[in-house]
Scaffold this motif. Structure first.
Motif, PDB file in Angstrom:
ATOM      1  N   SER A  21      56.785  29.650  19.670  1.00  0.00           N
ATOM      2  CA  SER A  21      57.967  30.299  20.226  1.00  0.00           C
ATOM      3  C   SER A  21      58.244  31.589  19.477  1.00  0.00           C
ATOM      4  O   SER A  21      57.864  31.740  18.317  1.00  0.00           O
ATOM      5  CB  SER A  21      59.187  29.389  20.115  1.00  0.00           C
ATOM      6  OG  SER A  21      58.963  28.146  20.721  1.00  0.00           O
ATOM      7  N   SER A  70      55.717  31.694  28.966  1.00  0.00           N
ATOM      8  CA  SER A  70      56.980  31.622  29.691  1.00  0.00           C
ATOM      9  C   SER A  70      58.060  32.266  28.840  1.00  0.00           C
ATOM     10  O   SER A  70      57.840  32.532  27.658  1.00  0.00           O
ATOM     11  CB  SER A  70      57.340  30.169  30.025  1.00  0.00           C
ATOM     12  OG  SER A  70      57.494  29.412  28.837  1.00  0.00           O
ATOM     13  N   ARG A  71      59.214  32.513  29.432  1.00  0.00           N
ATOM     14  CA  ARG A  71      60.301  33.117  28.671  1.00  0.00           C
ATOM     15  C   ARG A  71      61.636  32.652  29.202  1.00  0.00           C
ATOM     16  O   ARG A  71      61.776  32.280  30.368  1.00  0.00           O
ATOM     17  CB  ARG A  71      60.205  34.645  28.683  1.00  0.00           C
ATOM     18  CG  ARG A  71      60.397  35.277  30.022  1.00  0.00           C
ATOM     19  CD  ARG A  71      60.070  36.776  29.986  1.00  0.00           C
ATOM     20  NE  ARG A  71      61.136  37.570  29.380  1.00  0.00           N
ATOM     21  CZ  ARG A  71      61.063  38.878  29.153  1.00  0.00           C
ATOM     22  NH1 ARG A  71      59.952  39.544  29.473  1.00  0.00           N
ATOM     23  NH2 ARG A  71      62.073  39.524  28.607  1.00  0.00           N
ATOM     24  N   ASP A  72      62.601  32.702  28.304  1.00  0.00           N
ATOM     25  CA  ASP A  72      63.982  32.409  28.641  1.00  0.00           C
ATOM     26  C   ASP A  72      64.758  33.689  28.363  1.00  0.00           C
ATOM     27  O   ASP A  72      65.038  34.004  27.200  1.00  0.00           O
ATOM     28  CB  ASP A  72      64.499  31.238  27.796  1.00  0.00           C
ATOM     29  CG  ASP A  72      65.899  30.807  28.163  1.00  0.00           C
ATOM     30  OD1 ASP A  72      66.687  31.655  28.652  1.00  0.00           O
ATOM     31  OD2 ASP A  72      66.242  29.645  27.941  1.00  0.00           O
ATOM     32  N   ASN A  73      65.081  34.430  29.405  1.00  0.00           N
ATOM     33  CA  ASN A  73      65.732  35.729  29.213  1.00  0.00           C
ATOM     34  C   ASN A  73      67.112  35.587  28.591  1.00  0.00           C
ATOM     35  O   ASN A  73      67.552  36.455  27.830  1.00  0.00           O
ATOM     36  CB  ASN A  73      65.841  36.468  30.546  1.00  0.00           C
ATOM     37  CG  ASN A  73      64.486  36.930  31.060  1.00  0.00           C
ATOM     38  OD1 ASN A  73      63.575  37.201  30.287  1.00  0.00           O
ATOM     39  ND2 ASN A  73      64.333  37.001  32.374  1.00  0.00           N
ATOM     40  N   LYS A  75      67.963  33.568  26.344  1.00  0.00           N
ATOM     41  CA  LYS A  75      67.801  33.317  24.909  1.00  0.00           C
ATOM     42  C   LYS A  75      66.915  34.369  24.237  1.00  0.00           C
ATOM     43  O   LYS A  75      66.656  34.270  23.041  1.00  0.00           O
ATOM     44  CB  LYS A  75      67.198  31.929  24.677  1.00  0.00           C
ATOM     45  CG  LYS A  75      68.084  30.783  25.127  1.00  0.00           C
ATOM     46  CD  LYS A  75      67.418  29.447  24.845  1.00  0.00           C
ATOM     47  CE  LYS A  75      68.314  28.290  25.279  1.00  0.00           C
ATOM     48  NZ  LYS A  75      67.669  26.964  25.019  1.00  0.00           N
TER      49      LYS A  75
END
Length: 121
Positions: A21, A70-73, A75
């Protein structure tokens, strides 16, 4: 100031899985593309995978079908799920953000400090 901090590296046996991460911090408004690169001993840093803010992905041929980015924009975090790992995947994995807009300024080509991934045979 923008900081990218990687986590999740370690030692895994060939055929195993690992997720790394990278969290970006620093009064961030938006991040364009984020990606993962790696550098093995004695070799140049190479692209592993990238993902745009809209979710468009690109992979190196050597990892396509085995790794998923993948990404969590919300966060400001990007992930790299690695499966079917091989000894050749052993490297320091670096996180990259190509354009980071913050409250004060815009940063280009920001890098994390890297996290070691070692795959034993």
């Amino acid at each position: 100031q923008v900081q990218l901090v990687e986590s999740g590296g370690g030692l895994v046996q060939a055929g195993g899985s690992l997720r790394v991460s990278c969290a970006a911090s620093g009064s961030i408004f938006s991040i364009n593309a984020m990606g993962w690169y790696r550098q093995a001993p004695g070799k140049q840093r190479e692209l592993v995978a990238t993902i745009t803010s809209g979710g468009i992905t690109k992979y190196a041929d050597s990892v396509r079908g085995r790794f998923t980015i993948s990404r969590d924009n919300a966060k400001n975090t990007v992930y790299l799920q690695m499966t079917s790992l091989k000894p050749d995947d052993t490297a320091v994995y670096y996180c990259n953000a190509d354009k980071v807009v913050t409250r004060l300024t815009t940063y280009f080509n920001a890098w994390g400090q890297g996290t070691q991934v070692t795959v034993s045979s």
